[in-house]
Design an enzyme around this catalytic site. Structure first.
Site, short mmCIF file in Angstrom:
data_model
loop_
_atom_site.label_atom_id
_atom_site.label_comp_id
_atom_site.label_asym_id
_atom_site.label_seq_id
_atom_site.Cartn_x
_atom_site.Cartn_y
_atom_site.Cartn_z
N CYS A 85 -24.64 1.23 19.33
CA CYS A 85 -23.23 0.28 19.12
C CYS A 85 -22.15 0.71 18.84
CB CYS A 85 -23.51 -0.12 18.20
SG CYS A 85 -24.84 -1.61 17.99
N1 SAJ Z 1 -24.55 7.83 11.40
C1 SAJ Z 1 -23.95 9.21 10.63
N2 SAJ Z 1 -23.29 9.62 9.27
C2 SAJ Z 1 -23.14 8.13 9.02
C3 SAJ Z 1 -23.91 6.79 8.96
C4 SAJ Z 1 -24.37 6.90 10.65
O1 SAJ Z 1 -24.70 10.39 11.69
O2 SAJ Z 1 -22.80 8.82 7.31
C5 SAJ Z 1 -25.13 8.21 12.78
C6 SAJ Z 1 -26.42 7.31 12.94
O3 SAJ Z 1 -27.94 8.17 11.96
C7 SAJ Z 1 -26.63 7.14 14.02
C8 SAJ Z 1 -25.22 6.18 14.11
O4 SAJ Z 1 -24.27 7.09 13.41
O5 SAJ Z 1 -26.38 8.27 14.94
C9 SAJ Z 1 -25.01 4.89 14.06
O6 SAJ Z 1 -25.31 4.63 12.98
P1 SAJ Z 1 -25.21 2.66 12.43
O7 SAJ Z 1 -25.39 2.87 10.66
O8 SAJ Z 1 -23.46 2.88 12.20
O9 SAJ Z 1 -26.39 2.40 13.06
P2 SAJ Z 1 -26.28 1.20 14.06
O10 SAJ Z 1 -25.56 1.90 15.49
O11 SAJ Z 1 -27.60 0.55 13.81
O12 SAJ Z 1 -24.77 -0.04 13.45
C10 SAJ Z 1 -24.90 -0.81 13.80
C11 SAJ Z 1 -23.76 -1.91 14.07
N3 SAJ Z 1 -24.10 -2.89 13.93
C12 SAJ Z 1 -23.26 -3.71 14.91
O13 SAJ Z 1 -22.59 -2.79 15.49
C13 SAJ Z 1 -23.96 -4.77 15.31
C14 SAJ Z 1 -22.79 -1.13 12.96
O14 SAJ Z 1 -21.19 -2.57 13.03
C15 SAJ Z 1 -22.81 -1.81 11.58
O15 SAJ Z 1 -21.94 -1.57 10.61
C16 SAJ Z 1 -24.12 -0.45 11.52
O16 SAJ Z 1 -24.96 -1.33 11.93
C17 SAJ Z 1 -25.29 -0.83 9.96
O17 SAJ Z 1 -23.85 -0.90 8.87
O18 SAJ Z 1 -26.02 -0.68 9.46
#
Ligand code: SAJ
Length: 418
Positions: free
Chosen positions: A259
């Site tokens: 994403c």
């Molecule tokens: N990450 C960091 N620091 C943070 C948060 C995330 O390094 O503070 C990294 C994670 O390790 C990962 C990447 O960023 O590698 C993405 O993390 P994410 O929490 O956004 O997880 P995703 O990619 O699974 O995002 C999904 C997304 N859902 C969709 O696109 C449908 C996002 O919109 C959601 O907000 C997110 O899940 C969520 O909140 O869990």
């Protein structure tokens, strides 16, 4: 209604099963025969859909999975939940296009097609509808209805349920919006109608650009706080005590997944295409994000150097190879790039991650080991990339000669944090 959900992945399967549970007759269509065979056997591969739920809707006949397009005939509503990856930095709409062609061939008057896949503004009206019209000989908005409704799945998120997450809905015209809203009102507690597909397409991108840009910013700040002698982790926790106007993000080895490092680039690509100008925040965030693996390797090299060792010939254990905490997905995970850089520098790199599904380890570019005391003690350096709950943190702290901790979970004289 007879519902088709095209694409039975982490987005399509929960939608298909929920639609079946609320009373629709649902065909889960996927071109992957292995997937449809597993689904027909009631074996879910999506964490948020228990196999018991799948069995129930299979047994009642409310749901069936198939790779046979012939089974799509006569659908009232079809939802497209196929991947929209980047290919060499360019949006790849081929999955949407081929799916639209198949659905168009089975489209009959009065039916509705909804796109859920994340994509740049304009895709529904400029790509999807024309393909449906050409394949069916029908006219969009007259003979059939169409619209866009972005998915908001957050894998493993226990705070917000699938049906409890508000759902944006849009239609190419008023009738389309009415029918699409009605469909999702039967599945989600809250639907939010917007004036057209472009607004909904853009809204989804705003959601993910927000995260991508802010996480990249905090990552860049982490690389600058260290030499400034500021503990970025403590500073973020302090900032997070602000009860309004702040969202807490933490540094990491890089933003992975299918994403966040992908969707924003759909938007910046479209803006360059249409306007010939950059969407600078996204391009900057992408640049920062691409450099995080190099930064991790640089810190590792410095730490080994201080211990009289070089990366070349060093035995390095990477802990946590999937793209985020507790995730099973390897897509765009920073671990692959970090391993590649270390291997190029002559290191002996091993990786441990209990979350990787059997069979997926072939995608790894490192040999897979267990995160046991032997492996930890034998390594010249351990790198904690993802702090999966299965890792025994005290053992790592006690046994590792040196740990570079990308998640600020460990402490000790042998530990440094990102
Ligand atoms: N990450 C960091 N620091 C943070 C948060 C995330 O390094 O503070 C990294 C994670 O390790 C990962 C990447 O960023 O590698 C993405 O993390 P994410 O929490 O956004 O997880 P995703 O990619 O699974 O995002 C999904 C997304 N859902 C969709 O696109 C449908 C996002 O919109 C959601 O907000 C997110 O899940 C969520 O909140 O869990």
């Amino acid at each position: 209604m007879k519902v088709v959900v095209a694409g039975q992945g982490y987005v399509g399967l929960p939608l298909a099963v929920r639609a079946a549970e609320v009373g629709h007759r649902v065909v889960g269509y996927d071109v992957d025969l292995e997937r449809t065979a597993r689904l027909s056997a009631g074996r879910s591969y999506v964490a948020d859909v228990a196999s018991s739920r799948l069995h129930t809707v299979l047994d009642s006949g409310a749901y069936s999975a198939t790779a046979d397009a012939g089974a799509l005939v006569g659908y009232d509503i079809a939802v497209i939940t196929v991947p929209t990856p980047l290919r060499d930095g360019v949006p790849d709409l081929s999955y949407i296009e081929s799916c639209a062609q198949t659905l168009g061939e089975h489209l009959r008057p009065g039916a509705t097609v909804v796109l859920e896949s994340t994509t740049y503004p304009g895709t529904t009206e400029e790509v999807l509808v024309p393909i449906l019209e050409k394949a069916s000989g029908l006219k969009g908005g007259v003979d059939f209805l169409a619209g866009f409704s972005p998915e908001r799945i957050a894998p493993g998120n226990t705070r917000w349920s699938f049906e409890g997450t508000p759902k944006l809905v849009s239609g190419m015209d008023a009738k389309s919006l009415d029918v699409i809203k009605g469909f999702y009102d039967g599945i989600f507690q809250t639907t939010v109608p917007v004036s057209g597909p472009k607004v909904a397409e853009m809204a989804k991108l705003i959601e993910n650009v927000f995260r991508f840009v802010n996480i990249s910013m905090i990552n860049e700040l982490a690389t600058l706080a260290a030499p400034l002698g500021v503990d970025i982790w403590e500073a973020i926790d302090a900032a997070a005590t602000k009860p309004f106007g702040f969202t807490r993000f933490t540094p990491g080895p890089g933003i992975g997944g299918h994403c966040l490092p992908v969707d924003p680039l759909f938007l910046s690509w479209k803006i360059r295409q249409e306007l010939g100008v950059p969407f600078r925040f996204v391009e900057l965030a992408d640049d920062v994000n691409r450099r995080m693996p190099d930064y991790v390797v640089q810190r590792l090299s410095e730490a080994l150097g201080k211990r009289g060792k070089s990366v070349s010939g060093a035995r390095i254990l990477l802990l946590g190879l999937t793209y985020k905490f507790n995730a099973i997905d390897l897509r765009n995970s920073p671990s692959a790039r970090i391993a590649e850089l270390l291997i190029d520098l002559g290191a002996d790199v091993r990786g441990a991650d209990p979350n990787i599904p059997d069979g997926d380890e072939i995608k790894l570019n490192v040999s897979r080991v267990d995160a046991n005391a032997e492996e930890i003690m034998a390594a010249d350096a351990v790198v904690l990339l993802m702090d999966h709950p299965q890792f025994d943190l005290p053992v790592i702290e006690k046994r590792a000669a040196y740990v570079f901790d990308c998640r600020n979970r460990l402490s000790g004289p042998n530990v440094e944090s990102l």
